[in-house]
Scaffold this motif. Structure first.
Motif, PDB file in Angstrom:
ATOM      1  N   ARG A 110     -68.036 -81.135  16.970  1.00 41.40           N
ATOM      2  CA  ARG A 110     -68.247 -80.103  17.995  1.00 41.40           C
ATOM      3  C   ARG A 110     -68.692 -80.725  19.320  1.00 41.40           C
ATOM      4  O   ARG A 110     -68.256 -80.302  20.383  1.00 41.40           O
ATOM      5  N   ILE A 111     -69.527 -81.751  19.265  1.00 31.77           N
ATOM      6  CA  ILE A 111     -69.953 -82.431  20.490  1.00 31.77           C
ATOM      7  C   ILE A 111     -68.741 -83.011  21.203  1.00 31.77           C
ATOM      8  O   ILE A 111     -68.557 -82.821  22.402  1.00 31.77           O
ATOM      9  N   ALA A 112     -67.892 -83.698  20.446  1.00 28.39           N
ATOM     10  CA  ALA A 112     -66.690 -84.290  21.042  1.00 28.39           C
ATOM     11  C   ALA A 112     -65.763 -83.209  21.591  1.00 28.39           C
ATOM     12  O   ALA A 112     -65.185 -83.365  22.672  1.00 28.39           O
ATOM     13  N   GLU A 113     -65.617 -82.103  20.883  1.00 24.62           N
ATOM     14  CA  GLU A 113     -64.753 -81.015  21.361  1.00 24.62           C
ATOM     15  C   GLU A 113     -65.273 -80.437  22.677  1.00 24.62           C
ATOM     16  O   GLU A 113     -64.503 -80.181  23.597  1.00 24.62           O
ATOM     17  N   VAL A 114     -66.581 -80.232  22.752  1.00 26.62           N
ATOM     18  CA  VAL A 114     -67.185 -79.640  23.945  1.00 26.62           C
ATOM     19  C   VAL A 114     -66.991 -80.527  25.171  1.00 26.62           C
ATOM     20  O   VAL A 114     -66.718 -80.040  26.263  1.00 26.62           O
ATOM     21  N   PHE A 115     -67.090 -81.835  24.991  1.00 27.32           N
ATOM     22  CA  PHE A 115     -66.991 -82.734  26.140  1.00 27.32           C
ATOM     23  C   PHE A 115     -65.559 -83.203  26.423  1.00 27.32           C
ATOM     24  O   PHE A 115     -65.317 -83.799  27.466  1.00 27.32           O
ATOM     25  N   SER A 116     -64.628 -82.932  25.528  1.00 23.27           N
ATOM     26  CA  SER A 116     -63.252 -83.383  25.772  1.00 23.27           C
ATOM     27  C   SER A 116     -62.467 -82.319  26.526  1.00 23.27           C
ATOM     28  O   SER A 116     -62.568 -81.131  26.238  1.00 23.27           O
ATOM     29  N   GLU A 117     -61.690 -82.766  27.478  1.00 21.60           N
ATOM     30  CA  GLU A 117     -60.889 -81.850  28.284  1.00 21.60           C
ATOM     31  C   GLU A 117     -59.880 -81.101  27.420  1.00 21.60           C
ATOM     32  O   GLU A 117     -59.590 -79.934  27.678  1.00 21.60           O
ATOM     33  N   ASP A 118     -59.347 -81.753  26.378  1.00 19.20           N
ATOM     34  CA  ASP A 118     -58.356 -81.085  25.532  1.00 19.20           C
ATOM     35  C   ASP A 118     -58.988 -80.160  24.490  1.00 19.20           C
ATOM     36  O   ASP A 118     -58.293 -79.440  23.788  1.00 19.20           O
ATOM     37  N   TYR A 134     -77.453 -76.008  28.605  1.00 18.69           N
ATOM     38  CA  TYR A 134     -76.116 -75.411  28.719  1.00 18.69           C
ATOM     39  C   TYR A 134     -75.157 -76.040  27.705  1.00 18.69           C
ATOM     40  O   TYR A 134     -74.452 -75.334  26.980  1.00 18.69           O
ATOM     41  N   TYR A 135     -75.152 -77.367  27.624  1.00 18.64           N
ATOM     42  CA  TYR A 135     -74.245 -78.039  26.694  1.00 18.64           C
ATOM     43  C   TYR A 135     -74.701 -77.887  25.244  1.00 18.64           C
ATOM     44  O   TYR A 135     -73.862 -77.774  24.336  1.00 18.64           O
ATOM     45  N   ALA A 136     -75.994 -77.858  24.997  1.00 13.90           N
ATOM     46  CA  ALA A 136     -76.478 -77.609  23.637  1.00 13.90           C
ATOM     47  C   ALA A 136     -76.014 -76.233  23.176  1.00 13.90           C
ATOM     48  O   ALA A 136     -75.552 -76.059  22.043  1.00 13.90           O
ATOM     49  N   PHE A 137     -76.076 -75.247  24.066  1.00 13.72           N
ATOM     50  CA  PHE A 137     -75.606 -73.901  23.733  1.00 13.72           C
ATOM     51  C   PHE A 137     -74.118 -73.925  23.418  1.00 13.72           C
ATOM     52  O   PHE A 137     -73.669 -73.320  22.438  1.00 13.72           O
ATOM     53  N   LYS A 138     -73.334 -74.631  24.229  1.00 13.96           N
ATOM     54  CA  LYS A 138     -71.890 -74.725  23.977  1.00 13.96           C
ATOM     55  C   LYS A 138     -71.599 -75.379  22.627  1.00 13.96           C
ATOM     56  O   LYS A 138     -70.664 -74.987  21.928  1.00 13.96           O
ATOM     57  N   ILE A 139     -72.388 -76.361  22.253  1.00 16.00           N
ATOM     58  CA  ILE A 139     -72.190 -77.047  20.977  1.00 16.00           C
ATOM     59  C   ILE A 139     -72.472 -76.094  19.820  1.00 16.00           C
ATOM     60  O   ILE A 139     -71.716 -76.042  18.846  1.00 16.00           O
ATOM     61  N   TYR A 140     -73.537 -75.315  19.911  1.00 13.45           N
ATOM     62  CA  TYR A 140     -73.874 -74.366  18.851  1.00 13.45           C
ATOM     63  C   TYR A 140     -72.991 -73.125  18.864  1.00 13.45           C
ATOM     64  O   TYR A 140     -72.925 -72.409  17.872  1.00 13.45           O
ATOM     65  N   ASP A 141     -72.329 -72.848  19.957  1.00 13.92           N
ATOM     66  CA  ASP A 141     -71.474 -71.667  20.082  1.00 13.92           C
ATOM     67  C   ASP A 141     -70.131 -71.948  19.401  1.00 13.92           C
ATOM     68  O   ASP A 141     -69.109 -72.162  20.039  1.00 13.92           O
ATOM     69  N   LEU A 142     -70.140 -71.925  18.077  1.00 14.17           N
ATOM     70  CA  LEU A 142     -68.965 -72.327  17.298  1.00 14.17           C
ATOM     71  C   LEU A 142     -67.773 -71.402  17.502  1.00 14.17           C
ATOM     72  O   LEU A 142     -66.630 -71.817  17.346  1.00 14.17           O
ATOM     73  N   GLU A 143     -68.025 -70.142  17.832  1.00 12.63           N
ATOM     74  CA  GLU A 143     -66.928 -69.214  18.093  1.00 12.63           C
ATOM     75  C   GLU A 143     -66.399 -69.363  19.515  1.00 12.63           C
ATOM     76  O   GLU A 143     -65.465 -68.683  19.913  1.00 12.63           O
ATOM     77  N   LYS A 144     -67.031 -70.224  20.289  1.00  8.95           N
ATOM     78  CA  LYS A 144     -66.618 -70.570  21.649  1.00  8.95           C
ATOM     79  C   LYS A 144     -66.582 -69.364  22.586  1.00  8.95           C
ATOM     80  O   LYS A 144     -65.726 -69.240  23.434  1.00  8.95           O
ATOM     81  N   THR A 145     -67.558 -68.471  22.429  1.00 10.59           N
ATOM     82  CA  THR A 145     -67.628 -67.316  23.308  1.00 10.59           C
ATOM     83  C   THR A 145     -68.395 -67.620  24.581  1.00 10.59           C
ATOM     84  O   THR A 145     -68.258 -66.912  25.559  1.00 10.59           O
ATOM     85  N   LEU A 146     -69.239 -68.676  24.557  1.00 10.14           N
ATOM     86  CA  LEU A 146     -70.111 -69.055  25.683  1.00 10.14           C
ATOM     87  C   LEU A 146     -70.776 -67.830  26.286  1.00 10.14           C
ATOM     88  O   LEU A 146     -70.890 -67.650  27.469  1.00 10.14           O
ATOM     89  N   ASN A 147     -71.190 -66.968  25.427  1.00  9.23           N
ATOM     90  CA  ASN A 147     -71.742 -65.711  25.838  1.00  9.23           C
ATOM     91  C   ASN A 147     -72.934 -65.389  24.948  1.00  9.23           C
ATOM     92  O   ASN A 147     -74.038 -65.232  25.424  1.00  9.23           O
ATOM     93  N   LYS A 148     -72.690 -65.328  23.659  1.00 10.73           N
ATOM     94  CA  LYS A 148     -73.745 -65.019  22.700  1.00 10.73           C
ATOM     95  C   LYS A 148     -73.629 -65.977  21.522  1.00 10.73           C
ATOM     96  O   LYS A 148     -72.537 -66.316  21.083  1.00 10.73           O
ATOM     97  N   LEU A 149     -74.767 -66.370  21.002  1.00  9.21           N
ATOM     98  CA  LEU A 149     -74.839 -67.227  19.822  1.00  9.21           C
ATOM     99  C   LEU A 149     -75.408 -66.384  18.700  1.00  9.21           C
ATOM    100  O   LEU A 149     -76.507 -65.854  18.818  1.00  9.21           O
ATOM    101  N   THR A 150     -74.630 -66.201  17.624  1.00 11.84           N
ATOM    102  CA  THR A 150     -75.083 -65.368  16.519  1.00 11.84           C
ATOM    103  C   THR A 150     -75.347 -66.215  15.287  1.00 11.84           C
ATOM    104  O   THR A 150     -74.815 -67.313  15.144  1.00 11.84           O
ATOM    105  N   ARG A 151     -76.149 -65.687  14.361  1.00 14.18           N
ATOM    106  CA  ARG A 151     -76.444 -66.398  13.122  1.00 14.18           C
ATOM    107  C   ARG A 151     -75.184 -66.612  12.289  1.00 14.18           C
ATOM    108  O   ARG A 151     -75.099 -67.547  11.517  1.00 14.18           O
ATOM    109  N   ASN A 152     -74.207 -65.723  12.414  1.00 12.65           N
ATOM    110  CA  ASN A 152     -72.984 -65.817  11.622  1.00 12.65           C
ATOM    111  C   ASN A 152     -72.179 -67.080  11.940  1.00 12.65           C
ATOM    112  O   ASN A 152     -71.319 -67.474  11.153  1.00 12.65           O
ATOM    113  N   GLU A 153     -72.413 -67.685  13.075  1.00 14.48           N
ATOM    114  CA  GLU A 153     -71.678 -68.881  13.463  1.00 14.48           C
ATOM    115  C   GLU A 153     -72.218 -70.145  12.818  1.00 14.48           C
ATOM    116  O   GLU A 153     -71.581 -71.178  12.869  1.00 14.48           O
TER     117      GLU A 153
END
Length: 170
Positions: A73-81, A109-128
């Protein structure tokens, strides 16, 4: 005297310095770390902006990431692709944000993006979160950080939590 290898132009180094938290020397050190992952793919001359992207398998095997359960997930968040394959720019961005010099709100901001597995960058839920991730992000902390009591963490909630827990980002 004229045999010195030119990796970057002065303008390229200036640009990298402007958009990271690194000195020229640190940028060059990170370039060599990137190149060491795949010397056959990464040329020593970047003055012509080569189109090089290292696969996630190489990035994920780095000592800083290989034991981290969030390495993919860290690599995905920081990679352009978005798939974890990294250009040199992606690589420098990742290390810049993870450096001690990066401001706390950028790290949050980036820690939130890493934990935001559904990639909503809006809300982080326990279900993720998987069971292991739930242990890492304790339910009590999530409940305490939820400022508007809607059962979810917004980016603002998350940033507020990080400011109150400075050891979280170390």
């Amino acid at each position: 005297m004229g045999n010195k290898q030119t990796i970057f132009t002065a303008q390229q180094l200036d640009a990298y310095q402007d958009c990271t938290y690194f000195t020229r020397k640190e940028i060059l050190r990170l370039f060599y770390r990137y190149r060491d992952l795949a010397p056959q793919l990464v040329p020593l001359d970047y003055t012509n902006y080569p189109d090089v992207k290292l696969p996630y398998e190489l990035i994920g095997s780095m000592p800083e990431l290989k034991d981290n359960p969030f390495r993919q997930r860290i690599a995905e968040v920081f990679s352009e692709d978005g798939e974890g394959n990294m250009t040199l720019d992606d690589f420098l961005d990742m290390f810049s944000v993870l450096s001690e010099m990066a401001p706390r709100d950028l790290k949050a901001y980036y820690a939130f993006k890493i934990y935001d597995l559904e990639k909503t960058l809006n809300k982080l839920t326990r279900n993720e979160l998987t069971e292991d991730e739930v242990r890492m992000v304790c339910e009590k902390v999530i409940d305490e950080a939820d400022l508007d009591n809607d059962g979810r963490l917004s980016l603002e909630d998350f940033q507020h939590m990080i400011v109150r827990a400075p050891d979280f980002l170390r």
